[in-house]
Every structure is written in C-alpha cells, then in structure tokens.
Scaffold this motif. Structure first.
Motif, mmCIF file in Angstrom:
data_model
loop_
_atom_site.group_PDB
_atom_site.id
_atom_site.type_symbol
_atom_site.label_atom_id
_atom_site.label_comp_id
_atom_site.label_asym_id
_atom_site.label_seq_id
_atom_site.Cartn_x
_atom_site.Cartn_y
_atom_site.Cartn_z
ATOM 1 N N SER A 135 -10.395 2.600 -13.417
ATOM 2 C CA SER A 135 -10.955 3.373 -14.521
ATOM 3 C C SER A 135 -11.399 4.749 -14.047
ATOM 4 O O SER A 135 -11.156 5.766 -14.717
ATOM 5 N N MET A 136 -12.029 4.805 -12.870
ATOM 6 C CA MET A 136 -12.447 6.090 -12.314
ATOM 7 C C MET A 136 -11.225 6.949 -11.971
ATOM 8 O O MET A 136 -11.225 8.162 -12.188
ATOM 9 N N LYS A 137 -10.166 6.331 -11.447
ATOM 10 C CA LYS A 137 -8.951 7.069 -11.108
ATOM 11 C C LYS A 137 -8.278 7.627 -12.379
ATOM 12 O O LYS A 137 -7.759 8.737 -12.374
ATOM 13 N N ILE A 138 -8.301 6.848 -13.438
ATOM 14 C CA ILE A 138 -7.721 7.299 -14.713
ATOM 15 C C ILE A 138 -8.531 8.460 -15.268
ATOM 16 O O ILE A 138 -7.961 9.451 -15.727
ATOM 17 N N LYS A 143 0.812 4.608 -8.259
ATOM 18 C CA LYS A 143 0.110 5.267 -7.150
ATOM 19 C C LYS A 143 -1.374 4.928 -7.169
ATOM 20 O O LYS A 143 -1.979 4.720 -6.118
ATOM 21 N N MET A 144 -1.957 4.874 -8.354
ATOM 22 C CA MET A 144 -3.374 4.508 -8.460
ATOM 23 C C MET A 144 -3.599 3.085 -7.951
ATOM 24 O O MET A 144 -4.564 2.825 -7.228
ATOM 25 N N GLY A 198 0.805 -1.209 0.000
ATOM 26 C CA GLY A 198 0.000 0.000 0.000
ATOM 27 C C GLY A 198 0.840 1.262 0.000
ATOM 28 O O GLY A 198 0.330 2.326 0.264
ATOM 29 N N GLY A 199 2.122 1.165 -0.270
ATOM 30 C CA GLY A 199 2.976 2.338 -0.292
ATOM 31 C C GLY A 199 4.423 1.981 -0.052
ATOM 32 O O GLY A 199 4.779 0.823 0.161
ATOM 33 N N GLU A 200 5.244 2.996 -0.081
ATOM 34 C CA GLU A 200 6.692 2.825 0.022
ATOM 35 C C GLU A 200 7.129 2.107 1.306
ATOM 36 O O GLU A 200 7.972 1.242 1.277
ATOM 37 N N ALA A 201 6.547 2.490 2.439
ATOM 38 C CA ALA A 201 6.983 1.903 3.709
ATOM 39 C C ALA A 201 6.695 0.404 3.743
ATOM 40 O O ALA A 201 7.566 -0.389 4.119
ATOM 41 N N LEU A 254 4.312 5.895 -15.476
ATOM 42 C CA LEU A 254 4.249 4.658 -14.699
ATOM 43 C C LEU A 254 4.112 4.940 -13.208
ATOM 44 O O LEU A 254 3.357 4.263 -12.508
ATOM 45 N N GLU A 255 4.809 5.936 -12.707
ATOM 46 C CA GLU A 255 4.742 6.280 -11.282
ATOM 47 C C GLU A 255 3.310 6.639 -10.877
ATOM 48 O O GLU A 255 2.849 6.256 -9.802
ATOM 49 N N ASP A 256 2.590 7.342 -11.740
ATOM 50 C CA ASP A 256 1.200 7.705 -11.439
ATOM 51 C C ASP A 256 0.289 6.474 -11.473
ATOM 52 O O ASP A 256 -0.626 6.356 -10.654
#
Length: 186
Positions: free
Chosen positions: A176-179, A128-129, A44-47, A123-125
């Motif tokens: 799809s909603m996030k995009i 994140k999604m 769920g993230g970097e950590a 790709l980074e975005d």
C-alpha cells in the motif's frame, strides 16, 4: 503457436510416455511463459526467477511420467506450479530467507481478506513492487494470491496461522505504501 494450437494436457502426457523430448517441447511451448511468471512472483528479481525456472523445468521433466496424474484440462499447469513453488520454498528455507516469518508482532489488523490491485498501474510495476518485498512477505503474499488460506500457508511454511496472517498484513501495508509512492511520483 497460438493458444488454440496447443495440445491438451492429456495429449502432452501421452506424448511424454512415448517420446520424452517431444513431450517436453510441447509442455514447454504451452506453459513456459506462465511458469516463468510464477517463478518471477516468488523470486526477488529476474536472475533468481530464471534460476528457479530452470530448476523447476528440470524437476518437472524428470518427474512428469512418475508423479503427474491427469485430472482434467489445466491439471498439468497446476501440478507444474505446485512442483515449482515447492522447489522455491525449499530453496528459500535452505537460504534461511523465510526465518523472519516466525517473528510475530501483536496488534496487527488481520481482518482484510481482499487485495485491491489498482488497474491503472502497469502489471510490470506491480510485479516490481512485489519483488521488493522481503522473501518472507513476498512468499506469504504470493501463496495468499494463489488462493491458499492462512491455515494452509502456515502448514506449507511450517509457521503458526497467526504468523502467516501477521506477515500478510505487513506485506499489504508495505505494498500500500509502495502504491501511494507510485502515485506521488507519477
């Protein structure tokens, strides 16, 4: 080191047999970045990704001589990925973060088998999604992207095949909603 200078998987396995420390160094330099990417996709993230990565590396290092069998170039990374994903899934189960997969809705269209990733979104975005998805949706999505069928995902996660496909459908819809939101705000 450039990609050309890395030893083969078989060479790494042979070095591991003679010198665990040197074998680890070679394996780490060749595959650490790719393995971290696997951890990042499932976390769920970097950590969390770093925690999973560290756990996976320790487990891989302790099991490579006894559990890894060379099966052609690329087999080492496939084995490492399997060890890593299994470790992540075990952690998610212990934290009860996969329980929501068992909730099965009705009337969901599960006919889509292809995921179209827009090429104009960095790709980074996209990562994140995917990270923003719930652990259950993110896990099913990643297993599907990694080439597992709904039947295999169901077996891995100990859920029904319908539960796997239903969760994937929800993940697709949310992404799809996030995009769409990404395009509206850019």
């Amino acid at each position: 080191m450039t990609e050309r200078n890395y030893p083969s998987d078989l060479e790494i396995k042979e070095v591991y047999k003679k010198d665990n420390k040197e074998g680890f160094r070679l394996m780490y330099h060749k595959y650490a970045e790719r393995l971290y990417a696997v951890c990042r996709r499932y976390s769920g993230g970097e950590a969390w990704a770093m925690d999973y990565f560290q756990e996976a590396i320790l487990r891989i290092n302790s099991k490579i001589n006894s559990s890894y069998n060379y099966n052609g170039e690329g087999s080492l990374f496939r084995w490492m990925s399997t060890v890593t994903v299994n470790r992540i899934l075990d952690n998610l189960r212990k934290q009860n973060k996969l329980k929501e997969i068992r909730l099965e809705d009705t009337g969901i269209d599960m006919s889509e088998d292809v995921i179209d990733v827009p090429e104009d979104i960095p790709l980074e975005d996209i990562l994140k999604m995917v990270e923003e998805l719930s652990p259950a949706k993110r896990t099913v999505f990643n297993l599907f992207i990694d080439g597992f069928s709904y039947k295999e995902i169901a077996q891995i996660l100990r859920i029904t095949e319908y539960g796997a496909s239903s969760t994937m459908s929800k993940a697709r819809k949310e992404l799809s909603m996030k995009i769409d939101e990404y395009y509206r705000t850019k």
